[in-house]
Design an enzyme around this catalytic site. Structure first.
Site, PDB file in Angstrom:
ATOM      1  CD  GLU A  42       4.243   9.108 -62.325  1.00 11.29           C
ATOM      2  OE1 GLU A  42       4.233  10.250 -63.058  1.00 11.29           O
ATOM      3  OE2 GLU A  42       5.264   8.514 -62.209  1.00 11.29           O
ATOM      4  NE  ARG A  46       9.851   6.042 -57.815  1.00  8.95           N
ATOM      5  CZ  ARG A  46      10.276   7.488 -57.922  1.00  8.95           C
ATOM      6  NH1 ARG A  46      10.724   8.128 -57.200  1.00  8.95           N
ATOM      7  NH2 ARG A  46       9.977   7.836 -59.272  1.00  8.95           N
ATOM      8  CE  LYS A 130       8.516   9.548 -65.780  1.00  7.30           C
ATOM      9  NZ  LYS A 130       8.106   9.602 -64.589  1.00  7.30           N
TER      10      LYS A 130
HETATM   11  C1  3PG Z   1       9.982  10.222 -60.851  1.00  6.96           C
HETATM   12  O1  3PG Z   1       9.465   9.562 -61.419  1.00  6.96           O
HETATM   13  O2  3PG Z   1      10.443  10.400 -59.945  1.00  6.96           O
HETATM   14  C2  3PG Z   1       9.918  11.766 -61.482  1.00  6.96           C
HETATM   15  O3  3PG Z   1      10.261  12.020 -62.703  1.00  6.96           O
HETATM   16  C3  3PG Z   1       9.922  12.724 -60.524  1.00  6.96           C
HETATM   17  O4  3PG Z   1      10.838  13.831 -60.399  1.00  6.96           O
HETATM   18  P1  3PG Z   1      11.182  14.731 -59.631  1.00  6.96           P
HETATM   19  O5  3PG Z   1      11.085  14.311 -58.202  1.00  6.96           O
HETATM   20  O6  3PG Z   1      12.399  15.342 -60.020  1.00  6.96           O
HETATM   21  O7  3PG Z   1      10.055  15.928 -59.609  1.00  6.96           O
END
Ligand code: 3PG
Length: 210
Positions: A42, A46, A130
């Site tokens: 994924e 960002r 999710k």
């Molecule tokens: C996100 O989209 O930021 C994910 O949920 C990742 O979360 P994490 O950094 O706490 O693993």
């Protein structure tokens, strides 16, 4: 249900959530993850290079299934589609996002954080969601509780999950895999510590239910 999303969720126990600050990191990151046994990524939209990173990572690991993450509007679904994403992941769900997913025939793993939101997704024909932000939305206990009334709604929890807690999530009957950034955090990427990223990927790929 699109078969590619089904495959992405079932291929392994962990989907690494990636924030990639620089395009030069994309190929070695993809190779380190794949060497460790993780081939579903994924890539969060960002950072400026995120869309290009999807292309580079696919070239580096052709068998990878590439998801575009942090998809919060329809335009990002269009961009993800243009750059060859296999699927998209959203932190929450809106009708416009679902419409764009259908328009581009690009599967979406839609975000939810409550029973009502899960039921709304089921009404629209989604079998998966999710669960975000997992840890502060009730975590493992919430998912066990949800599995009683909604046993057929399958979940990829993300948000606050670590190597030490992932196995507890995987033990929930409704959890197909977990997502998390602990495998390739920005500090390891900035150091260029792909050896440690590969080691974390290997550990994640071998995770079992606790
Ligand atoms: C996100 O989209 O930021 C994910 O949920 C990742 O979360 P994490 O950094 O706490 O693993």
């Amino acid at each position: 249900m699109y078969p590619v999303l089904h495959e992405a969720l079932l291929r392994g126990p962990v989907m690494p959530v990636l924030v990639i600050p620089d395009i030069s990191m994309a190929a070695p990151l993809a190779e380190a993850l794949a060497s460790g046994g993780l081939t579903v990524f994924e890539i969060t939209l960002r950072t400026e290079c995120a869309l290009d990173a999807m292309v580079v990572m696919r070239d580096a690991v052709p068998e990878a299934l590439i998801g575009a993450g942090t998809v919060t509007n329809a335009d990002r679904i269009r961009q993800a589609n243009d750059f060859g994403a296999d699927f998209v992941v959203s932190p929450g769900t809106t009708q416009l996002l679902l419409n764009a997913s259908i328009e581009h025939q690009l599967p979406i793993l839609p975000g939810f954080s409550s029973a009502s939101e899960a039921m709304a997704l089921m009404e629209l024909g989604s079998r998966y969601g999710k669960f975000f932000p997992a840890e502060i939305s009730g975590g493992v206990n919430y998912l066990h509780a949800l599995a009683g009334p909604l046993p057929d709604f399958l979940v990829c929890p993300t948000g606050g999950i670590k190597a030490e807690t992932a196995g507890h999530y995987l033990a929930c009957p409704n959890v197909v895999c977990v997502g998390g950034s602990w495998i390739a955090p920005i500090d390891l990427l900035t150091e260029g510590n792909y050896t440690e990223i590969e080691a974390r990927a290997r550990q994640a790929a071998s995770l079992k239910s606790l």
